[in-house]
Design an enzyme around this catalytic site. Sequence first.
Site, short mmCIF file in Angstrom:
data_model
loop_
_atom_site.label_atom_id
_atom_site.label_comp_id
_atom_site.label_asym_id
_atom_site.label_seq_id
_atom_site.Cartn_x
_atom_site.Cartn_y
_atom_site.Cartn_z
CD GLU A 176 -1.94 2.26 1.47
OE1 GLU A 176 -2.76 3.01 0.87
OE2 GLU A 176 -1.16 2.57 2.22
CB CYS A 226 -1.24 7.40 1.29
SG CYS A 226 -2.51 6.12 2.17
#
Length: 482
Positions: free
Chosen positions: A253, A287
């Site tokens: 990720e 993010c």
Amino acid sequence: MTTDHGYPAVRMYIAGEWCQGGTGRTAPVVNPATEEPIGEVPLATAADLDRALEAAAEGFRVWRATSVARRSAILDRAADLIAERAAEIGRVMTLEQGKTLAESTGEARRTADTLRWHTEDARRAYGRIIPSAPGTVLTVRREPIGPVAAFVPWNFPVGGPNRKISSALSAGCSIVIKASEETPATAAALVACYADAGLPAGVLGLVFGEPAEVSAHLIASPVTRMIAFTGSVPVGKLLAAETGKVMKPTLMELGGHAPVIVCADADPGQAARRAAQAKFFNAGQVCTSPSRFLVHESLVEDFTAEFVKAAESVVVGDGLAQGTTMGPLANERRLRSIERLTADAVHKGAKVLTGGERLDRPGYFFAPTVLTDVPPDADLMSEEPFGPVAPIVPFGDLDDALAVANALPYGLAAYGFTRSAATAEKLSDGFEAGILSINHCGGSVHEAPSGGVKDSGYGREGGPEALDAYLITKRVSHLLTP
């Protein structure tokens, strides 16, 4: 035990015991709101890591043989403890990471819900029976992959580790997790909830240390069967390359640079308010944070005015102070990066409508910033800012805007604003991203998968897909004999 700052003494958790580490090596933990050291984090040696790996191997043997009902009872109790301790976990998180107390406490509460979701979903990790030849039973079974090594950053100090821990443990795996050395007490508080819930020794290990040393050791070990990582694209590529050498599956990720497209039929004020709220959440250190704002030329003036208004209403300060709505950046590295990206954009012709500089006070504070006239060659338009800076760029044609949105190698999150169902479908089909929100900038939720495409990684966390990386699929063909 706590320090004079009200900060708990940090220990690693290995083989069911809290420990300092073999040599007593430590690194300072700094409060980003004051720049003052508030504690020490122990750094693991190779011998410490070997002990954690040995414990994980034994922990997996025990945990895998534990009934699903018993595992669920322990994990449900851990979720209850996380929820009960959310206020204290949040306070510690704000001390070492900087985000507001409301954000920190909310993160801890969501973490408990995530654990409950994964625990329940593990009860439905079904196999199947496949019709076959007479006298043959053909089945597909789902089994835990084995001990996991996981690495997580500092921006979500309890939610980040728990996404890995809750998935691994629910699937029946053991896990050794290296949490961030900058936010260690929050990770320790999370692990304590699992330990106090009755998790068997070795099933969960928590270590800290020099990142390159720890990752190399845990990845190369024959004990670990799967590697999970959340962090930057460059580091993710390095870890994926090292993991590939030993043929272990990975879950990556990684970072993004999320575009926002505000279409001609959108409500510019509503879009600006919702986008700004997401932009300045956790000081932009997310993010999936919206980071490139592509606004139709007919709306850009109204959108920009409302966005500036929202930015100027943000109350920047110590996350523990009442009334603060945005805390400091988490460390000096982030501050230097945001200063560099802003200065580069201005040097190349961008205009600062508000903010644009570090606040003149102790702490890593940077003002909420809105830029216009940002040229395409500004570093801000191609590098993930990971901070409270919003570049606004007008567009005329939606196809051109989608081309700009998809031009970067990232593909994590994307956002669109429109009042047309047809346009919403065009955005949904056209964005190259694994996470898409229309008419809001919502973050990850435990009931649905999150993850990226392209350089933003692979694999999914959340939803039924969350357990996939932690389970192997085994086909069994059983020929029955008289």
